[in-house]
Design a protein around this motif. Structure first.
Motif, short mmCIF file in Angstrom:
data_model
loop_
_atom_site.label_atom_id
_atom_site.label_comp_id
_atom_site.label_asym_id
_atom_site.label_seq_id
_atom_site.Cartn_x
_atom_site.Cartn_y
_atom_site.Cartn_z
N ASP A 91 48.00 24.99 24.06
CA ASP A 91 47.67 24.25 25.27
C ASP A 91 48.55 24.77 26.41
O ASP A 91 49.56 25.44 26.16
CB ASP A 91 47.89 22.75 25.03
CG ASP A 91 47.09 21.86 25.96
OD1 ASP A 91 46.56 22.37 26.97
OD2 ASP A 91 47.01 20.65 25.69
N SER B 160 49.22 19.32 33.08
CA SER B 160 48.25 19.79 32.10
C SER B 160 46.97 20.17 32.84
O SER B 160 46.40 19.36 33.57
CB SER B 160 47.97 18.69 31.08
OG SER B 160 47.02 19.11 30.13
N PRO C 93 44.84 20.84 21.40
CA PRO C 93 45.31 19.87 22.40
C PRO C 93 46.72 19.39 22.09
O PRO C 93 47.13 19.28 20.93
CB PRO C 93 44.30 18.72 22.26
CG PRO C 93 43.12 19.28 21.54
CD PRO C 93 43.68 20.35 20.66
N TYR C 94 47.47 19.11 23.15
CA TYR C 94 48.80 18.53 23.01
C TYR C 94 48.71 17.29 22.12
O TYR C 94 47.81 16.46 22.27
CB TYR C 94 49.30 18.15 24.41
CG TYR C 94 50.64 17.48 24.47
CD1 TYR C 94 51.80 18.13 24.04
CD2 TYR C 94 50.76 16.20 25.01
CE1 TYR C 94 53.03 17.52 24.13
CE2 TYR C 94 52.00 15.58 25.11
CZ TYR C 94 53.13 16.24 24.67
OH TYR C 94 54.36 15.62 24.76
N TYR D 26 45.21 12.94 26.45
CA TYR D 26 45.21 13.23 25.02
C TYR D 26 45.24 11.96 24.19
O TYR D 26 45.84 10.96 24.59
CB TYR D 26 46.45 14.07 24.64
CG TYR D 26 46.60 15.33 25.45
CD1 TYR D 26 45.86 16.47 25.13
CD2 TYR D 26 47.46 15.38 26.54
CE1 TYR D 26 45.98 17.63 25.87
CE2 TYR D 26 47.59 16.54 27.29
CZ TYR D 26 46.85 17.67 26.96
OH TYR D 26 46.98 18.82 27.69
N ASN E 120 41.45 15.81 23.27
CA ASN E 120 41.78 15.64 24.69
C ASN E 120 41.18 14.35 25.26
O ASN E 120 41.21 14.15 26.47
CB ASN E 120 41.28 16.84 25.49
CG ASN E 120 39.76 16.90 25.61
OD1 ASN E 120 39.08 17.08 24.60
ND2 ASN E 120 39.24 16.75 26.82
#
Length: 425
Positions: free
Chosen positions: A88, A96, A127-128, A354, A378
């Motif tokens: 990411d 982000s 994704p984070y 997220y 996300n």
């Protein structure tokens, strides 16, 4: 329903995701219009039948794979063979950027995270993990204790408060205290497990541990000795990474009732009984049932049932509302503390962009199912239908659908299926 196999499990998971119509999810950053790009959803399950070997599957979705991509998993449950994970990313101001409505992935420079896209595979942006990252830190603290470099009962001062390490860890997991997370990050640095030199990370024993366990997509990079672990400190998005498959394998390694992890040999590191018990105690007392399970949201208008997990009653007030640390949820939730079909020992994560949830599921007697599940996406709070919600109702509905399928497979009995097809806000 077909017999339980890796292929059947993967197909059931893929169908459950598609049935939720995630592409129609309203986006508050785009005036409530349906999300412009199919969301990224990384979902992994490991099921433990009473007879026979474990059965595992990982399905991944993104704007580039809206119909889903099934990971090719080796027989020993090692790393996926056909997925090229990309890290990411954030911009120079720490924001982000991959998930903005107008984001153009073809114009972005991506940093490889792990893996190669073999035949039938593809690239996937991981994704984070949001506060699911605290699971990695929990394990890291346990390892530090087992090496004799800290104890669960030693005092640790952060932000002017002194508490024992075990209490910081419990709050970090059960109600996702960011202060507790920062306190434990300072512990990792003070013990030398993470070290920086001239502003650059030069030692990270968490990465060494994860590499020894074959979990190469688990990264906890660029935190600071002062306890910084977010975007503003140079860590956060793009520096802290998890994928669903490596997360369920970390849980497999942690789960005291699971069979031995087949991809690991006898020399692989293990947590002591004490550290494992500390970790499991915190995961089992999770207050934030608001992602794959939704009992903590029972007072929200339009509530949708998720995985039928029992809510720990220790957080409930006399009127049935929930209060855990800085978290409060309204409504009379006592029915969720006395009912349910499963115990869900888990950690959630949630930010604007997220949402994540991962944990260990055990049936409440006489129910017998046992499985691991991890979801990273996300679909954060910007997609929530109500301010009290962490994400779209489609996520707990997905949790309910998958649990219903697994109940039928693992318990060999008729089970009420959650509605797969009805889209939710």
């Amino acid at each position: 329903m077909p017999a339980m196999s890796a292929a059947a499990l993967a197909q059931a998971m893929r169908e459950a995701v598609l049935a939720q119509d995630f592409g129609a999810t309203p986006d508050s950053q785009d005036e409530g219009r349906p999300i412009r790009h199919f969301p990224s959803i990384d979902l992994a399950v490991v099921a433990f039948p009473e007879q026979g070997p474990p059965v595992a599957a990982n399905v991944l979705f993104s704007r580039e794979f809206p119909q889903g991509l099934i990971a090719e998993l080796p027989a020993d449950a090692g790393a996926a063979r056909n997925i090229r994970y990309l890290a990411d990313q954030r911009d120079g101001e720490g924001h982000s950027i991959a998930w903005r409505p107008d984001s153009d992935w073809s114009a972005m420079r991506w940093t490889p995270l792990a893996g190669e896209a073999g035949p039938g595979g593809g690239r996937v942006v991981a994704p984070y993990p949001a506060s699911l990252l605290k699971l990695m830190l929990l394990v890291g603290v346990g390892r530090l204790v087992d090496q004799g470099r800290a104890t669960w009962w030693q005092p640790l001062t952060y932000g002017g408060r002194e508490r024992v390490v075990a209490d910081w860890a419990y709050d970090m997991v059960t109600w996702s205290s960011n202060e507790a997370t920062s306190a434990l990050v300072t512990l990792m640095h003070a013990a030398g497990a993470i070290r920086r030199d001239q502003g650059r990370e030069v030692r990270n024993e968490l990465h060494t541990l994860f590499a020894s366990l074959g979990l190469t997509t688990l990264r906890f990079a660029n935190t600071t000795a002062e306890g910084g672990w977010g975007n503003g400190s140079g860590s956060g998005v793009g520096q802290i990474q998890m994928t669903a498959w490596d997360t369920v394998r970390l849980l497999w390694w942690l789960d005291p009732t699971a069979p031995a992890a087949p991809w690991l040999d006898a020399k692989a590191p293990r947590l002591s009984a004490e550290s494992r018990n500390q970790a499991m105690h915190a995961l089992q007392d999770q207050a934030l049932h608001e992602v794959l399970s939704s009992g903590a949201l029972g007072g929200v208008p339009g509530w949708i049932p998720g995985m039928p997990a029992r809510l720990p009653d220790r957080w409930l007030q006399p009127d049935g509302s929930l209060h855990a640390g800085e978290v409060s949820k309204s409504g009379d939730l006592r029915r969720f503390a006395s009912g349910g079909e499963v115990w869900f020992a888990h950690k959630t994560g949630n930010t604007e962009n997220y949402t994540a949830d991962a944990g260990i599921v055990h049936g409440i007697a006489p129910r017998r199912r046992h499985y691991l599940i991890a979801l990273l996406s996300n679909l954060g709070a910007r997609y929530a239908p109500h301010p009290a919600c962490a994400t779209t109702w489609r996520i707990p509905a997905l949790g309910a659908a998958i649990d219903a399928r697994l109940a039928r497979w693992l318990e060999g009995r008729a089970q009420h299926e959650a509605p797969d097809g009805a889209p939710h806000g």
